[in-house]
Write a protein that holds these residues in place. Structure first.
Motif, short mmCIF file in Angstrom:
data_model
loop_
_atom_site.label_atom_id
_atom_site.label_comp_id
_atom_site.label_asym_id
_atom_site.label_seq_id
_atom_site.Cartn_x
_atom_site.Cartn_y
_atom_site.Cartn_z
N ALA A 1 0.83 -1.21 0.00
CA ALA A 1 0.00 0.00 0.00
C ALA A 1 0.86 1.26 0.00
O ALA A 1 0.60 2.21 -0.74
CB ALA A 1 -0.94 0.00 1.21
N PRO B 1 -5.93 -4.34 2.45
CA PRO B 1 -7.10 -5.00 3.05
C PRO B 1 -7.03 -4.86 4.57
O PRO B 1 -5.97 -4.56 5.12
CB PRO B 1 -6.95 -6.46 2.60
CG PRO B 1 -5.53 -6.62 2.23
CD PRO B 1 -5.03 -5.29 1.81
N GLU C 1 -5.35 -1.41 -7.67
CA GLU C 1 -6.48 -1.60 -6.74
C GLU C 1 -6.07 -1.23 -5.32
O GLU C 1 -6.81 -0.55 -4.59
CB GLU C 1 -6.98 -3.04 -6.80
CG GLU C 1 -8.13 -3.33 -5.88
CD GLU C 1 -9.42 -2.64 -6.30
OE1 GLU C 1 -10.32 -2.55 -5.45
OE2 GLU C 1 -9.55 -2.20 -7.46
N THR C 2 -4.89 -1.67 -4.91
CA THR C 2 -4.38 -1.32 -3.58
C THR C 2 -4.18 0.18 -3.45
O THR C 2 -4.47 0.77 -2.42
CB THR C 2 -3.06 -2.06 -3.30
OG1 THR C 2 -3.30 -3.47 -3.37
CG2 THR C 2 -2.49 -1.73 -1.94
N GLU C 3 -3.72 0.80 -4.53
CA GLU C 3 -3.53 2.25 -4.53
C GLU C 3 -4.87 2.97 -4.33
O GLU C 3 -4.96 3.94 -3.58
CB GLU C 3 -2.88 2.68 -5.86
CG GLU C 3 -2.57 4.14 -5.97
CD GLU C 3 -1.92 4.49 -7.30
OE1 GLU C 3 -1.24 5.51 -7.33
OE2 GLU C 3 -2.11 3.76 -8.27
N ARG C 4 -5.93 2.46 -4.98
CA ARG C 4 -7.26 3.08 -4.88
C ARG C 4 -7.92 2.83 -3.53
O ARG C 4 -8.55 3.70 -2.95
CB ARG C 4 -8.18 2.54 -5.98
CG ARG C 4 -7.97 3.16 -7.33
CD ARG C 4 -9.08 2.78 -8.31
NE ARG C 4 -9.19 1.33 -8.50
CZ ARG C 4 -8.43 0.60 -9.31
NH1 ARG C 4 -7.48 1.19 -10.00
NH2 ARG C 4 -8.62 -0.70 -9.44
N THR C 5 -7.80 1.61 -3.02
CA THR C 5 -8.58 1.21 -1.85
C THR C 5 -7.77 1.09 -0.57
O THR C 5 -8.36 0.95 0.50
CB THR C 5 -9.28 -0.14 -2.11
OG1 THR C 5 -8.28 -1.15 -2.29
CG2 THR C 5 -10.18 -0.06 -3.33
N GLY C 6 -6.46 1.09 -0.67
CA GLY C 6 -5.61 0.85 0.50
C GLY C 6 -5.48 -0.63 0.76
O GLY C 6 -6.06 -1.45 0.04
N SER D 1 2.60 1.53 -3.52
CA SER D 1 1.82 1.10 -4.68
C SER D 1 1.90 2.07 -5.86
O SER D 1 1.98 1.64 -7.00
CB SER D 1 0.38 0.84 -4.30
OG SER D 1 -0.23 2.00 -3.79
#
Length: 75
Positions: free
Chosen positions: A29, A72, A65-70, A32
């Motif tokens: 994260a 998990p 996706e990790t960049e957008r959502t952080g 990313s």
């Protein structure tokens, strides 16, 4: 030569395994944005050489996706 002794000491048992996973997820994260750009460059290079680049595309998508959502939720 890489000294793996300290890494080995830090990765003993279930607690250590969980710590390694948490560290990897936080690092993914944290880094990313840079890694998305790096993987994009790798994808373009492989494509220009005519080399299959399925994994670089998938890695780029996962990092984006990790960049957008952080990361998990972490334990």
């Amino acid at each position: 030569m890489v000294n793996t002794g300290r890494l080995h000491e830090k990765t003993q048992g279930a607690d250590a395994d969980e710590q390694v996973v948490v560290r990897l997820l936080r690092g993914a994260a944290q880094h990313s944005t840079r890694r998305v750009h790096e993987m994009g460059a790798a994808t373009r290079m492989l494509a220009s050489l005519g080399v299959p680049h399925t994994m670089t595309l998938a890695t780029t998508a996962a990092l984006a996706e990790t960049e957008r959502t952080g990361p998990p939720p972490l334990p």
